[in-house]
Enzyme design. Structure first.
Site, short mmCIF file in Angstrom:
data_model
loop_
_atom_site.label_atom_id
_atom_site.label_comp_id
_atom_site.label_asym_id
_atom_site.label_seq_id
_atom_site.Cartn_x
_atom_site.Cartn_y
_atom_site.Cartn_z
CG HIS A 127 -1.85 1.18 1.27
ND1 HIS A 127 -3.20 1.03 1.45
CD2 HIS A 127 -1.66 2.52 1.11
CE1 HIS A 127 -3.79 2.21 1.42
NE2 HIS A 127 -2.87 3.14 1.22
CG HIS A 184 -0.74 7.10 -1.09
ND1 HIS A 184 -1.97 7.25 -1.65
CD2 HIS A 184 -0.94 6.44 0.09
CE1 HIS A 184 -2.89 6.71 -0.87
NE2 HIS A 184 -2.30 6.21 0.19
NE ARG A 240 0.59 12.05 -2.31
CZ ARG A 240 -0.38 11.56 -1.55
NH1 ARG A 240 -1.34 10.81 -2.09
NH2 ARG A 240 -0.40 11.79 -0.27
CE LYS A 299 -7.92 2.04 -0.52
NZ LYS A 299 -6.73 2.74 -0.10
CG HIS A 325 -9.87 4.54 3.45
ND1 HIS A 325 -8.67 5.21 3.51
CD2 HIS A 325 -10.58 4.97 4.52
CE1 HIS A 325 -8.67 6.02 4.57
NE2 HIS A 325 -9.82 5.89 5.20
CG HIS A 331 -4.82 2.29 5.70
ND1 HIS A 331 -6.15 2.29 6.01
CD2 HIS A 331 -4.68 2.99 4.55
CE1 HIS A 331 -6.80 2.97 5.07
NE2 HIS A 331 -5.93 3.39 4.17
CG LEU A 333 -7.55 10.64 7.69
CD1 LEU A 333 -8.34 11.38 6.65
CD2 LEU A 333 -8.36 10.47 8.98
CG ASP A 371 -1.60 4.84 4.03
OD1 ASP A 371 -1.69 5.22 2.84
OD2 ASP A 371 -2.31 5.29 4.94
C1 NCD Z 1 -3.49 9.09 2.08
C2 NCD Z 1 -3.04 10.12 1.04
O1 NCD Z 1 -2.51 11.15 1.43
O2 NCD Z 1 -3.21 9.86 -0.15
N1 NCD Z 1 -3.50 9.70 3.37
C3 NCD Z 1 -3.44 9.07 4.57
O3 NCD Z 1 -3.54 9.74 5.59
N2 NCD Z 1 -3.25 7.78 4.66
C4 NCD Z 1 -4.81 8.52 1.70
C5 NCD Z 1 -5.18 7.28 2.45
O4 NCD Z 1 -4.56 6.23 2.26
O5 NCD Z 1 -6.13 7.31 3.24
ZN ZN Z 2 -3.22 5.12 1.63
#
Ligand code: NCD
Ligand code: ZN
Length: 352
Positions: A17, A19, A21, A104, A141, A179, A228, A256
């Site tokens: 998991h 991110h 961007r 997702k 989520h 998560h 989150l 995450d």
């Molecule tokens: C994530 C994000 O910034 O894309 N933020 C987070 O707090 N985990 C989104 C997510 O996975 O909930």
């Molecule tokens: Zn995430």
């Protein structure tokens, strides 16, 4: 006298998991992940979100171009699609054929860039049916979004209101509860009956294994510990540690890691997301060592994830050494900077 472990070797882990961007900032965060992990599940919550196979192919090509410019040839992005009220069964079948790893589910408004998420899961019936039929995992989520529900209860309420009915309606659907942050989620996944099938799992982040909600308010507001689902009470952290280090194959690594520029975090309405990618493996090693379970790290980090996704396990190994690593106060992020988890402090374990 007990001996202290000073070095551990693992099959190379994957991040289930992540991110990364898009655009200018991507290469800065990709390099951190690729130093440690062989593969990562790439989250689709871009603006606009990655909702179709063709958008995912274009995103994959941008990731590959960045990897090439960084000189990285041994990292594989595993692409996901963002489920919407309008995702068709055809798109699911096409995704399966094109090697998309998962869909997702973001309940609309649950987190960063989730406005286009699912407004009511009933609208996704045909897409979910197709996922179940082709063996496409659904990553959830797991928080309800209603403003009347206390933010610290949203994950537990999601289990009763959404996840359990979803599993009743789609008993063969592969689901990853992403998560997880609560005792309720940990125990739900641990105890669920799946008829012996490997179809339910959960990912756990390093911050939820290492911190409780006090960390958001330690001596003042700490925006870099805000993510989150939000950190919970100590009893929940202990329940997560318990399942993560138990050797139960339903629980595996998903950082995450969610980069946001320093200014977007240190703001009147700061973004949610912790940047753990800089030395995520070191953070996990600390968490496992804290309960004397370093021997269980390899299963969690390197074995159970590929087994769930029906992918081959990695073959290379990595070595972690017990050597404190200083974590910079800030790292470059495109034209801006980012504050990593543990900024200005140390992490006890370092990749050799
Ligand atoms: C994530 C994000 O910034 O894309 N933020 C987070 O707090 N985990 C989104 C997510 O996975 O909930
Ligand atoms: Zn995430």
């Amino acid at each position: 006298m007990p001996t202290t472990t000073t070095q551990i070797q693992l099959l190379q882990p994957d991040d289930w998991h992540l991110h990364i961007r898009d655009g200018e900032v991507m290469k800065d965060v990709l390099a951190d992940t690729a130093r440690q992990f062989a593969r990562a599940i790439i989250m689709p919550n871009l603006k606009p979100p990655v909702t179709t196979v063709s958008l995912a192919s274009a995103y994959r090509a941008r990731i590959e171009a960045n990897l090439k410019s960084l000189g990285i040839s041994d990292f594989t992005p595993l692409m996901t699609l963002y489920l919407t009220d309008n995702t068709s069964a055809d798109e699911v079948r096409k995704a399966k054929a094109e090697g998309i790893a998962a869909f997702k589910l973001y309940p609309a408004g649950a987190t960063t860039n989730s406005d286009a998420g699912v407004s009511d899961i009933k609208r996704c019936h045909s897409a979910l049916e197709a996922m179940q039929a082709v063996g496409m995992p659904l990553l959830v989520h797991g928080e309800v979004t209603s403003s009347e529900i206390d933010i610290f209860d949203r994950e537990a309420v999601f289990i009763d209101q959404v996840l359990e009915p979803l599993r009743q309606n789609f008993p063969e659907l592969k689901i990853v509860f992403e998560h997880i942050t609560t005792k309720q989620a940990a125990h739900y996944v641990r105890d669920a009956q799946t008829g012996g099938k490997n179809i339910l799992a959960a990912t756990i982040t390093p911050q939820h294994l290492l911190m409780n909600r006090n960390a958001i308010f330690a001596g003042g507001i700490r925006p870099h510990n805000y993510c989150l689902p939000v950190l919970k009470r100590e009893e929940h952290r202990l329940a997560l540690i318990d399942v993560a280090t138990s050797g139960n194959s339903r629980f595996f690594l998903g950082t995450d890691s969610a980069p946001h520029a320093k200014g977007a975090k240190e703001a009147a309405c700061g973004c949610a997301g912790c940047y753990s990618a800089f030395n995520a493996l070191g953070l996990y090693a600390e968490a496992f060592e804290s309960v004397g379970k370093l021997d269980k790290l390899e299963g969690f980090a390197s074995l159970f994830g590929p087994d769930f996704y029906s992918l081959p396990r990695n073959t290379k190994t990595v070595t972690l050494v017990k050597q404190a690593q200083n974590i910079p106060a800030e790292l470059p992020l495109g034209d801006a900077t980012i504050v990593p988890l543990r900024a200005g402090e140390t992490i006890a374990w370092t990749l050799a």
